[in-house]
Enzyme design. Structure first.
Site, PDB file in Angstrom:
ATOM      1  CE  LYS A  38      -0.209   4.535   7.333  1.00 33.40           C
ATOM      2  NZ  LYS A  38      -1.390   4.394   6.147  1.00 33.40           N
ATOM      3  CB  SER A  59       0.643   8.346   4.071  1.00 33.61           C
ATOM      4  OG  SER A  59      -0.595   6.502   4.969  1.00 33.61           O
ATOM      5  CB  SER A  87      -2.677   6.123   2.649  1.00 33.87           C
ATOM      6  OG  SER A  87      -2.754   7.270   2.907  1.00 33.87           O
TER       7      SER A  87
END
Ligand code: GLN
Length: 505
Positions: free
Chosen positions: A81, A156, A180
């Site tokens: 990420k 997210s 997330s």
């Protein structure tokens, strides 16, 4: 050999690599080719590091050929990420304000991946500074759900969930501040684990809310998440909140998948009303599977969860407003000169840069947090939220007296359509109703696919929560459920996802 390397799990790849049946370069190449073919449609990546990944793969292949003893996951590629600092690789957090920033150091977690010999394929898309439940708040455009490209892949960490669900990577790193990792896993038919707070180092993780943030694994199977968990977990002197204790035996638990005699607590406040009928139905069936596997079911009540969302949306913006103050146009990334000023002051440059560099959701939360922390309001808002946080931790402690793990649907609905909740922040926030309590209390949580909802044929998630540092229980329950469900389905849930049309990057 006919094995499609992109479809293989990390555990299968580790076996193939260990046996010398395949090289890390072949695996890495196959995944990069898959990305070239489908990521134009899915948009999981903000940055693909083809050269770096292949070089790391070659290095592992060379070391293996030389007879070096390697980590079990050596040569298995991974996506990270874009909130984790990666030396030499752009790190934007999905924000314009960090466009062009290349960190001079690796996050501890990233250093551990490299030390294990895992090639890093690239950096995955995310809501700006990890604020959101859909990736629609990414400054670089949303990621899409491989099950239906018109739907969100969660947020997210929708880049990390979709990269795994679209077979571009067997593993990915996510971060979970309010859900997330778990909510994106739920809506894409993948597995995601949020370890105990402090269980995985946050050094080099660009902070959203420091008391809530936790990095963890994303994968297609429970065992794969456990294998990755073991690589990234453990004490780090560079993170003052890192837990100095042995890593829970997560891999062993995932392999044994034993729930006999385990007390499974259904959280009354996290089922029923507000949950989509098909999500609730798959949850109820999953509980029955666990009973069939020898678990015992109890019902628990956590009355303070009613206030979790409200407390979270005071605590998170407060911490975020403080953490994001460092993006001041002086130290990192973007710098914007204000219009019509010959000799702007530093403050004017900061204001112009933050105005241009931050998106609406980030600004909304900075304003909210600054307000909640301001003198005169601090006690009424931030102080009250902290008291609610304590009550939520107390609810968990009481519930864990009668249950070994707690369970609920991970998210109240399946993936919604892109654009559906973009103009309604409250509707977006409500998607995290079941995941947020764990972050407030610092306990670990896992989401595992429970099946497809009848209404729309889209994946639903089953959440397991355990006491702090009992992460192994998540994997025992998750693996037991996964074994029964995949047997019932006749194969992995992603086998039922539609084939992606190829749209080149
Ligand atoms: N969706 C939640 C939020 O917007 C959770 C974010 C996260 O876990 N990073 O805050």
């Amino acid at each position: 050999m006919t094995t499609d390397l992109t479809r293989a799990t990390a555990a299968e790849l580790a076996d193939l690599l260990g046996a010398g049946s395949v090289s890390s370069r072949e695996v890495t190449r196959a995944l990069l080719d898959r990305t070239a073919a489908v990521d134009g449609a899915v948009h999981s990546y903000l940055h693909v590091d083809e050269d770096g990944a292949l070089a790391a793969a070659d290095d592992v292949d060379r070391r293996r050929a030389a007879g070096e003893s390697l980590h079990a996951l050596a040569g298995v590629p991974i996506a990270v990420k874009d909130v984790m600092a990666t030396k030499g690789l752009p790190t934007t957090c999905g924000s314009r304000i960090l466009e062009g920033w290349v960190p001079p150091y690796d996050a501890t977690l990233v250093a551990r991946l490299r030390a294990a010999g895992m090639p890093i394929l690239g950096k995955t898309n995310m809501d700006e500074f990890a604020m959101g439940s859909s990736t629609e708040h990414s400054a670089y455009g949303p990621s899409r759900n491989p099950w239906d490209l018109e739907r969100i892949p969660g947020g997210s960490g929708g880049g990390s969930s979709s990269v795994v669900a679209s077979f571009q990577a067997p593993l990915a790193i996510g971060t979970d501040t309010g859900g997330s990792i778990r909510q994106p896993a739920a809506v894409t038919g993948t597995v995601g684990a949020k370890p105990t707070y402090g269980g995985v180092s946050r050094y080099g993780l660009v902070a959203l809310a420091s008391s809530l943030d936790q990095a963890g694994p994303c994968s297609r199977t429970v065992l794969d998440s456990a294998l990755l968990h073991e690589v990234i977990a453990g004490h780090d002197p560079m993170d003052s909140t890192s837990v100095d204790a042995p890593v829970p035996p997560v891999v062993e638990a995932a392999r044994r998948a034993d729930v006999s005699g385990m007390r499974i607590g259904i959280v009354r406040e996290l089922t029923g009303e507000g949950f989509q009928a098909g999500v609730q139905a798959r949850f109820d069936e999953a509980v029955q599977h666990l009973v069939d596997a020898g678990a015992e079911v109890v019902e628990v009540s956590c009355p303070s969860f009613t206030y979790a969302l409200a407390a979270y949306y005071l605590i998170l913006p407060s911490e975020a407003s403080s953490n994001l103050a460092k993006f001041d146009a002086m130290r990192y990334g973007l710098r914007v000169a204000p219009d019509g000023l010959d000799a702007p002051s530093a403050e004017q440059v900061m204001a112009a840069t933050r105005d241009a560099g931050f998106g609406d959701e980030v600004k909304r939360r900075i304003i909210l947090g600054t307000y909640a922390l301001s003198s005169g309001y601090y006690d009424a808002y931030y102080g009250s939220a902290q008291k609610v946080r304590r009550l939520i931790a107390d609810d968990f402690a009481r519930a864990f007296e009668s249950a070994d793990v707690l369970v609920s649907p991970t998210a109240p609905t399946t993936a919604f359509r892109l654009g559906d909740k973009l103009d309604d922040p409250m509707a977006m926030y409500l998607n995290d109703i079941a995941t947020i309590p764990a972050n407030l209390a610092g306990i670990p949580g896992l989401s595992v696919p429970s099946g497809l909802a009848d209404e729309d044929g889209l994946p639903a998630g089953f959440q397991v929560l355990a006491p702090a540092m009992a992460d192994d229980r998540l994997y025992a329950v998750g693996a037991a459920l996964e074994a029964r469900l995949t047997a019932a389905w006749g194969g992995p849930i992603l086998g039922r996802a539609p084939e992606l049309t190829e749209v080149a990057r």
